[in-house]
Design an enzyme around this catalytic site. Sequence first.
Site, mmCIF file in Angstrom:
data_model
loop_
_atom_site.group_PDB
_atom_site.id
_atom_site.type_symbol
_atom_site.label_atom_id
_atom_site.label_comp_id
_atom_site.label_asym_id
_atom_site.label_seq_id
_atom_site.Cartn_x
_atom_site.Cartn_y
_atom_site.Cartn_z
ATOM 1 N N ASP A 9 47.609 -24.911 42.804
ATOM 2 C CA ASP A 9 47.161 -24.016 41.738
ATOM 3 C C ASP A 9 45.753 -23.507 42.059
ATOM 4 O O ASP A 9 45.038 -24.096 42.874
ATOM 5 C CB ASP A 9 47.180 -24.845 40.428
ATOM 6 C CG ASP A 9 46.631 -24.100 39.240
ATOM 7 O OD1 ASP A 9 46.906 -22.894 39.105
ATOM 8 O OD2 ASP A 9 45.916 -24.739 38.433
ATOM 9 N N ASP A 11 43.145 -21.887 39.324
ATOM 10 C CA ASP A 11 42.115 -22.123 38.296
ATOM 11 C C ASP A 11 41.937 -23.602 37.982
ATOM 12 O O ASP A 11 42.887 -24.303 37.624
ATOM 13 C CB ASP A 11 42.465 -21.375 37.002
ATOM 14 C CG ASP A 11 42.512 -19.873 37.230
ATOM 15 O OD1 ASP A 11 41.759 -19.388 38.084
ATOM 16 O OD2 ASP A 11 43.325 -19.209 36.566
HETATM 17 MG MG LIG Z 1 44.904 -24.330 36.639
#
Ligand SMILES: [Mg+2]
Length: 169
Positions: A9, A11
Amino acid sequence: MSKKTLFVDMDNVIVDFKSGINKLPREVEEEHVAYHGRNERGEPNDADEIQGIFALMDPMPGAIEAINKLSEHFDLYALSTAPWNNSSAWSDKLLWIQKHFGRGPGSPLYKRLILSHHKHLSQGHFLVDDRLANGAREFGERQNSQHIHFGQDPFEDWSKVLDYLLERR
Ligand SMILES: [Mg+2]
């Protein structure tokens, strides 16, 4: 032996989301807050919908080194969700990857950026994600696929996640 597939991922895993808020030009922040308000921590609500905010963000501690290292041992992809109501985030995420890892074929993430609200549709062995949303939970429920919950015990930071993954490559 072929490499295992690893999704990471962006963020709050590779990208320090909060650093973007801190670097917002004051007038941009105020204009956004006029419509969206602030949360209990004083941060703008729906900050992920601010045009250009993703371009301002710094890497998470140890993330760049970890991605470079892991790309040697895994079939590695960035798997991120871009906000539906912020079209600039879709291009800013690409530009961020190019800025921090390089634009060309030598980059560990060259043509390996997947933007999706349905992460469980990407099949592989591991997903490193700080949230369960957008298919991350469902990804981990599939047989032979593990959701590594970044930021939670025992995966508090990149040094712990890196050790864990390198033992299971
Ligand atoms: Mg995230």
